[in-house]
Write a protein that holds these residues in place. Structure first.
Motif, mmCIF file in Angstrom:
data_model
loop_
_atom_site.group_PDB
_atom_site.id
_atom_site.type_symbol
_atom_site.label_atom_id
_atom_site.label_comp_id
_atom_site.label_asym_id
_atom_site.label_seq_id
_atom_site.Cartn_x
_atom_site.Cartn_y
_atom_site.Cartn_z
ATOM 1 N N ALA A 363 -23.632 -14.394 -29.612
ATOM 2 C CA ALA A 363 -23.347 -12.959 -29.744
ATOM 3 C C ALA A 363 -24.290 -12.439 -30.820
ATOM 4 C CB ALA A 363 -21.894 -12.711 -30.135
ATOM 5 N N LYS A 430 -16.218 -16.814 -26.695
ATOM 6 C CA LYS A 430 -16.863 -15.604 -26.181
ATOM 7 C C LYS A 430 -15.900 -14.817 -25.300
ATOM 8 C CE LYS A 430 -21.487 -14.171 -25.234
ATOM 9 N NZ LYS A 430 -22.851 -14.640 -24.963
ATOM 10 N N TRP A 434 -18.009 -9.447 -24.762
ATOM 11 C CA TRP A 434 -19.264 -9.986 -25.282
ATOM 12 C C TRP A 434 -20.151 -10.519 -24.169
ATOM 13 C CZ3 TRP A 434 -18.198 -12.925 -30.522
ATOM 14 C CH2 TRP A 434 -17.801 -11.982 -31.480
ATOM 15 N N LEU A 446 -19.462 -19.912 -28.984
ATOM 16 C CA LEU A 446 -20.783 -19.294 -29.059
ATOM 17 C C LEU A 446 -21.880 -20.342 -29.201
ATOM 18 C CD1 LEU A 446 -19.999 -16.185 -31.300
ATOM 19 C CD2 LEU A 446 -20.072 -16.337 -28.800
#
Length: 490
Positions: A363, A430, A434, A446
C-alpha cells in the motif's frame, strides 16, 4: 532492575575492506558520475533527484546487499558478519562519492537464543516449530513437559477473566494474537499459574511465524513462544478431542551486543538546520531482510550518491543515516537521539524515514503527521502534505499511516523533532479498498514474506521500490534547499 548475564559483550574483530566488496561498490558506482547543472528554485534540485534516483539505478545495490547477506550468514542482525559486510559495501560506495563516513559505536541489551524446539508427545507425537520471544524466561535445561490448555473465555487471553472456571496451573496455555501485546498475555497467564505460553500467530499464511519480544524485558514471567497458525489450530483440534501433552525447550540469555550506526553528511549546507534521512540496515535473524529493510537502505544510499554532485546547491546539510538494531527495539536510532545535545536536537530540522518500500502486496502509505496519542511534533503534518503532493502530481493515490512507533522515526518524534516518510507495509492485511487503489491481493499481508526466509530479491515489488524511492529522493532534495514549509527557515 534485572541484571544482565555475566557473559561479556561480544567483540568481533573488524573486517578489512575486502577486494570483493570494494570491486562490487566500484562497479555499481561507475554509472553515478556526472556534472551537476546549476538549476535554481526550491523544487529544482528535488525534481532532478526524483528523475535521477530510480529503482533500476538502485537495483544493483539491492542485489549486492542480497548477495552479501547470503554469503555472510543469511541475515544482517546487528553485530553479525552479514551486517558488517553490507556496512562495508555502503561505506565503500559513499567514500568513493566523496562522503566522510563515521561509525557511531554503541552497545545495547540483546538476547542470545540457545534453544527453541517443541513437540507434541501425546496423544500422537509430532514436531512443533515454536519461535521464542526475545527476553522470554527460559524453560529448565532439558525442557518442560506439560499439558496444553485453552482460555475458557476470549481466546486472546488478555485478562484473568478469560481463564475463569479453568485450572491452568502448571500447564502450557495456548492463546491467539490480538487485543493486547504478548507481554500482557504472558503476565496474565503467569498470574493464573500457567507454566508457559504459546501464541497462535493467526496469519493468513498457516506456515508464517513471527518473533515477538517482551517490552519491557523486566515483565517477562514465563517461557513464551509463537506457533504458526496451522500448528496452533491443529493443537486446538487435538485439545477438543482430549488431553494433549507438549514438550517445549525454550532458552535464551540476556547479553550486550556491540554494533554501530553508519552516518554520512554532505560537506555543504548549514549545520544549524540539518535534514536527517535514514533507514535501518539490520534485519531479523529469521530471514535475509531484502525488503525489510534493504530496499529502504539502498534507496537512501542511492539518494546520497546522486545528491553528491549537487553539493553547491545544498543550503541545509543533509545527514544520511543507516541505523543498527532497529529489529532489536529501535536501539540504533534511540542511541543517536540520546547522544545529541539540546543544541543539536534544536538544530535538527526534520527526519525522513523509509520502511519496507518494496513490499510485494504494498500500500502506498505516507506517514500522516500524527501519533496514536495525537499530533506529532509541529512540522510533521507539513512533511506529510508535501510527500502526498508529490505523489498526487504523479497521479499516484496514497493512504495515511500513523507514526506508530514501529520504525526509526519514533525516537525523533519523542525528542520533539518533526518526522515523516513512507512505508510499503508489513503484516497489515490488504483491504478491498486498498486493492482498488493499489492492486494486489485482498486479505493477504502487505509483505507476504515479512520476517521470513523468502524475503529475498524475488520478493520485491519493483514498481513500489521505484515510486517510493523517487518520492524520498524528491523530499530530500527539496528540504536540502528549504524547510520553510516545516519550520519557517528559508
Amino acid at each position: 532492575m534485572k541484571q544482565l548475564s555475566r557473559r561479556l559483550p561480544q567483540r568481533r574483530k573488524p573486517f578489512a575492506l575486502t577486494g570483493a566488496v570494494l570491486l562490487a561498490a566500484a562497479a555499481v558506482l561507475a554509472g553515478h558520475t556526472g556534472a551537476a547543472t546549476a538549476d535554481t528554485g526550491a523544487d529544482a534540485l528535488a525534481d532532478r533527484l526524483a528523475t535521477e534516483v530510480t529503482g533500476d539505478g538502485a537495483w544493483p545495490h539491492l542485489a549486492a546487499l542480497a548477495n552479501l547477506t547470503t554469503a555472510f550468514g543469511g541475515h544482517r542482525v546487528s553485530g553479525s558478519p552479514g551486517y558488517e559486510a553490507t556496512a562495508q559495501y555502503f561505506t565503500a560506495a559513499l567514500t568513493a562519492a566523496g562522503y566522510q563516513v563515521t561509525r557511531q559505536q554503541f552497545s545495547f541489551p540483546d538476547y542470545d537464543i540457545r534453544a527453541e524446539t517443541g513437540s507434541v508427545t501425546a496423544p500422537q507425537a509430532r514436531p512443533l516449530h515454536p519461535v521464542i520471544a526475545r527476553f522470554s524466561r527460559s524453560t529448565p535445561d532439558g525442557g518442560l513437559n506439560a499439558a496444553v490448555s485453552l482460555p475458557t473465555g476470549k481466546d486472546t487471553g488478555c485478562t484473568t477473566a478469560d481463564y475463569a472456571n479453568s485450572d491452568v496451573r502448571g500447564k502450557i496455555v495456548l492463546v491467539r494474537v490480538g487485543d493486547c501485546f504478548i507481554t500482557q498475555k504472558q503476565l496474565v497467564a503467569a498470574e493464573v499459574g500457567a507454566a508457559a505460553m504459546l501464541m497462535n500467530g493467526d496469519s493468513p499464511d498457516p506456515t508464517l511465524n513471527l518473533r515477538y519480544r517482551m517490552v519491557p524485558p523486566a515483565d517477562a514471567r514465563i517461557p513464551t513462544a509463537t506457533l504458526p497458525r496451522g500448528e496452533a489450530e491443529q493443537l486446538q483440534a487435538d485439545i477438543a478431542a482430549g488431553p494433549v501433552q507438549v514438550t517445549l525447550d525454550l532458552r535464551g540469555n540476556e547479553i550486550l551486543t556491540n554494533t554501530y550506526n553508519l552516518i554520512a553528511d554532505t560537506p555543504t549546507g548549514r549545520a544549524d538546520n540539518m535534514i536527517v534521512m535514514g533507514a535501518h540496515l539490520d534485519s531479523v535473524d529469521t530471514g535475509p531482510g531484502v525488503n525489510d529493510n534493504g530496499t529502504s537502505a539502498v534507496m537512501t544510499l542511492e539518494t546520497a550518491l546522486r545528491l553528491a554532485p549537487y553539493r553547491d546547491q545544498i543550503r541545509n546539510k543533509v545527514r544520511f543515516a543507516w541505523w543498527a538494531a532497529e529489529e532489536k527495539g529501535l536501539a540504533g536510532a534511540q542511541f543517536y537521539i540520546d547522544q545529541l545535545t539540546p543544541e543539536q536536537r534544536e538544530n535538527t530540522a526534520l527526519y525522513l524515514n523509509a520502511e519496507m518500500i518494496g513490499s510485494d502486496n504494498f500500500a502506498r502509505q505516507v506517514y500522516n503527521g500524527k501519533t496514536a496519542n495525537g499530533p506529532a511534533p509541529a512540522g510533521s503534518e507539513q512533511i506529510s502534505t508535501l510527500l502526498n503532493g508529490y505523489f498526487a502530481g504523479k497521479n499516484l493515490p496514497t493512504v495515511g499511516l500513523v507514526l506508530d512507533g514501529r520504525s526509526d522515526h519514533a525516537p525523533f518524534i519523542a525528542a520533539g523533532i518533526p518526522a515523516g516518510g513512507v512505508n510499503g507495509g508489513s503484516d497489515t492485511l490488504k483491504s478491498a479498498e486498498w486493492v482498488r487503489l493499489f492492486g494486489g491481493i485482498e486479505g493477504q499481508m502487505l509483505d507476504r514474506c515479512y520476517h521470513q526466509g523468502c524475503d529475498n530479491l524475488a520478493n520485491i515489488n519493483r514498481t513500489s521500490f521505484d515510486q517510493f524511492g523517487r518520492a524520498m529522493a524528491w523530499s530530500a532534495g527539496r528540504f536540502a534547499v528549504t524547510t520553510e514549509d516545516v519550520n519557517g527557515v528559508r
